[in-house]
Design a protein around this motif. Structure first.
Motif, short mmCIF file in Angstrom:
data_model
loop_
_atom_site.label_atom_id
_atom_site.label_comp_id
_atom_site.label_asym_id
_atom_site.label_seq_id
_atom_site.Cartn_x
_atom_site.Cartn_y
_atom_site.Cartn_z
N GLN A 65 0.84 -1.21 0.00
CA GLN A 65 0.00 0.00 0.00
C GLN A 65 0.87 1.25 0.00
N ALA A 66 1.91 1.25 0.82
CA ALA A 66 2.77 2.42 0.90
C ALA A 66 3.50 2.67 -0.42
N VAL A 67 4.04 1.60 -1.03
CA VAL A 67 4.77 1.77 -2.28
C VAL A 67 3.84 2.22 -3.40
N ALA A 68 2.69 1.58 -3.52
CA ALA A 68 1.75 1.94 -4.59
C ALA A 68 1.25 3.36 -4.44
N GLN A 69 0.93 3.76 -3.21
CA GLN A 69 0.45 5.12 -2.99
C GLN A 69 1.55 6.14 -3.32
N THR A 70 2.78 5.84 -2.92
CA THR A 70 3.88 6.78 -3.17
C THR A 70 4.12 6.96 -4.67
N LEU A 71 4.14 5.85 -5.40
CA LEU A 71 4.36 5.94 -6.85
C LEU A 71 3.20 6.63 -7.55
N ALA A 72 2.00 6.37 -7.13
CA ALA A 72 0.83 6.97 -7.78
C ALA A 72 0.83 8.49 -7.64
N HIS A 73 1.41 8.98 -6.55
CA HIS A 73 1.43 10.43 -6.33
C HIS A 73 2.76 11.06 -6.75
N SER A 74 3.65 10.25 -7.31
CA SER A 74 4.96 10.78 -7.75
C SER A 74 4.78 11.58 -9.04
N PRO A 75 5.29 12.81 -9.10
CA PRO A 75 5.20 13.60 -10.34
C PRO A 75 5.88 12.92 -11.52
N ASP A 76 7.00 12.19 -11.25
CA ASP A 76 7.71 11.51 -12.33
C ASP A 76 6.82 10.43 -12.97
N VAL A 77 6.05 9.72 -12.13
CA VAL A 77 5.17 8.68 -12.65
C VAL A 77 4.02 9.30 -13.42
N VAL A 78 3.43 10.36 -12.88
CA VAL A 78 2.31 11.02 -13.58
C VAL A 78 2.77 11.54 -14.94
N ALA A 79 3.97 12.12 -14.99
CA ALA A 79 4.49 12.64 -16.27
C ALA A 79 4.89 11.50 -17.20
N GLY A 80 5.46 10.43 -16.64
CA GLY A 80 5.91 9.33 -17.46
C GLY A 80 4.78 8.59 -18.15
N VAL A 81 3.64 8.46 -17.48
CA VAL A 81 2.50 7.77 -18.08
C VAL A 81 2.03 8.49 -19.33
N ALA A 82 2.11 9.84 -19.32
CA ALA A 82 1.64 10.63 -20.46
C ALA A 82 2.71 10.83 -21.53
N ALA A 83 3.94 10.32 -21.31
CA ALA A 83 5.04 10.53 -22.27
C ALA A 83 4.85 9.65 -23.50
N ASP A 84 5.63 10.01 -24.56
CA ASP A 84 5.53 9.24 -25.79
C ASP A 84 6.12 7.84 -25.63
N GLU A 85 7.20 7.71 -24.85
CA GLU A 85 7.83 6.42 -24.58
C GLU A 85 7.77 6.15 -23.06
N PRO A 86 6.61 5.80 -22.52
CA PRO A 86 6.48 5.66 -21.06
C PRO A 86 7.33 4.53 -20.49
N THR A 87 7.49 3.46 -21.23
CA THR A 87 8.27 2.33 -20.68
C THR A 87 9.72 2.73 -20.48
N ALA A 88 10.28 3.45 -21.45
CA ALA A 88 11.68 3.86 -21.33
C ALA A 88 11.90 4.73 -20.10
N LEU A 89 10.93 5.53 -19.74
CA LEU A 89 11.07 6.41 -18.58
C LEU A 89 10.76 5.69 -17.26
N LEU A 90 9.74 4.83 -17.26
CA LEU A 90 9.23 4.29 -15.98
C LEU A 90 9.81 2.93 -15.60
N GLN A 91 10.30 2.13 -16.59
CA GLN A 91 10.84 0.81 -16.25
C GLN A 91 12.05 0.92 -15.32
#
Length: 433
Positions: free
Chosen positions: A62-88
């Motif tokens: 719960q702590a890890v999932a909540q932290t990642l969901a609210h991370s600006p890097d994750v929010v921006a990475g999901v909307a990027a053109d190559e999300p896997t390259a940024l988030l993997q």
């Protein structure tokens, strides 16, 4: 003549034929109790360790999932053109640092952007997708096997843009609980060792008292001691009463009042003759119990307690041997005499022996005592419990012994409801099934 070793061997053979010794039974009972206690303790500790490990896994995911969901890097990475390259790479770092088994980031439709196994990227998430943008923790079997996982929505200005799931496999949870399991096993082993030492000491202490006698022989020895005690008390009272009457009669004769002396002796003989006639009238009577009743009648008169006995001529003889019969009847009468002696006047004790169905003997002993409180009705049959003074020898044994002896032949001993205080024993006279 057989030598001492031969006699000892014969005694050992008899003991083995009668069963394990009382000391061995105490040892085995304690060992069994300790083993059961150790197993229960170990089981509870194991269950608690599993529960604690699962609870810890839920908190971490719960702590890890909540932290990642609210991370600006994750929010921006999901909307990027190559999300896997940024988030993997980010997901791999989190898995290593948080020591969890997987971090899966998905788009809004559940297509994986990251995964522990890169071959699974681009495939649909295996697990429950919440119908609304809410967090969910569950146990689910995915590509890595059963796991505890938490899925949390990724939102950008209140709009759902993806999902992140963090999980720990059941195998990892079990591995993390291993130290607790070892502790549980160590505690159980310590309990068994301590219990074994205690059982050995208890066996030695019991053997000092009972030797190698079987439990039944110990009970028989106690019954014999009780029989000798109650017979001795009865005979002493009878001797004392007759002695007093004879001394009084002699004094009356010396005073020239022979008529009064004869009347006194006649009355004494008449009182005893009534009970003798009742005992003798029984077709299957036990002369040992009859002698006991004569002594107890004298003991009652000595203590100022009115005594009455009603013995039916057809009352059968029970299966109890004379020693046990004296122990049972004597203890019930002694208990009634003690209760009546401290109770209100008039003080009395009544005994009856009547036949019952199935060739049974019903023995009833009543007294005028204060009665037994309701909360003590069953405790009075416990060995060691007594409502009488603690410094009186033998207290707390009589009723417990009487019930044990009676139940051994398939009979019952109970305390009737209501007043007066009445103990009722049903003794079979035929062989129990």
């Amino acid at each position: 003549m057989p030598d001492a070793d031969g006699a000892s061997g014969e005694a050992g053979d008899v003991a083995r034929a009668q069963g394990r010794s009382a000391a061995s039974r105490v040892f085995l009972a304690l060992i069994a109790a300790v083993v059961v206690l150790a197993l229960l303790t170990a089981g509870l500790l194991l269950l608690e360790s599993q529960r604690a490990a699962r609870a810890e896994a839920e908190r971490v995911t719960q702590a890890v999932a909540q932290t990642l969901a609210h991370s600006p890097d994750v929010v921006a990475g999901v909307a990027a053109d190559e999300p896997t390259a940024l988030l993997q790479p980010l997901a791999e770092d989190v898995m290593a640092d948080a020591r969890i088994d997987f971090v899966t980031i998905m788009d809004t439709s559940g297509i994986r952007i990251t995964h522990r196994d890169v071959d699974e990227i681009g495939k649909h998430y295996i697990g429950t997708m919440p119908a609304s943008a809410t967090a969910l923790t569950e146990e689910f079997a995915g590509t890595l096997g059963p796991s505890i996982r938490t899925i949390v929505p990724i939102e950008d200005d209140g709009e759902l843009v993806g999902w992140v799931s963090a999980g720990v496999t059941i195998g990892s949870i079990t591995a993390s609980a291993l130290p607790r399991i070892l502790v549980a096993v160590a505690v159980a082993a310590a309990l068994v060792v301590a219990g074994y030492i205690g059982a050995v000491l208890a066996r030695r202490a019991t053997r000092r008292v009972t030797g190698d006698l079987p439990a039944g022989a110990v009970r028989d020895t106690l019954a014999s001691a009780e029989s000798m005690r109650t017979l001795g008390d009865a005979l002493r009272a009878q001797t004392h009463e007759h002695g007093n009457r004879m001394h009084t009669a002699v004094a009356l004769i010396e005073l020239g009042r022979s008529d009064e002396a004869v009347e006194l002796l006649t009355e004494s003989a008449s009182q005893s003759q009534v009970l003798v006639d009742q005992v003798a009238a029984r077709t299957q009577g036990d002369p040992t119990v009859g002698a006991l009743l004569l002594g107890k009648a004298a003991q009652a008169r000595e203590r100022g307690i009115a005594w009455s006995a009603d013995i039916h001529p057809d009352a059968p003889r029970s299966l109890l041997p004379p020693i046990d019969a004296v122990a049972v009847v004597g203890n019930l009468i002694d208990n009634a005499l003690d209760a009546a002696a401290t109770g209100p006047e008039p003080r009395w004790v009544r005994l009856s022996m009547t036949p019952a169905a199935h060739q049974a003997l019903v023995l009833v002993v009543s007294d005028s005592g204060d009665g037994v409180p309701p909360d003590l009705r069953e405790r009075i049959f416990e060995r060691g419990f007594s409502t009488k003074q603690a410094d009186v020898a033998g207290r707390g044994v009589g009723l417990a012994l009487a019930r044990a002896v009676i139940e051994d032949i398939g009979g019952t001993l109970d305390l009737d409801e209501g007043s007066p205080t009445t103990f009722r024993a049903v003794l079979p006279s035929g062989r129990p099934e």
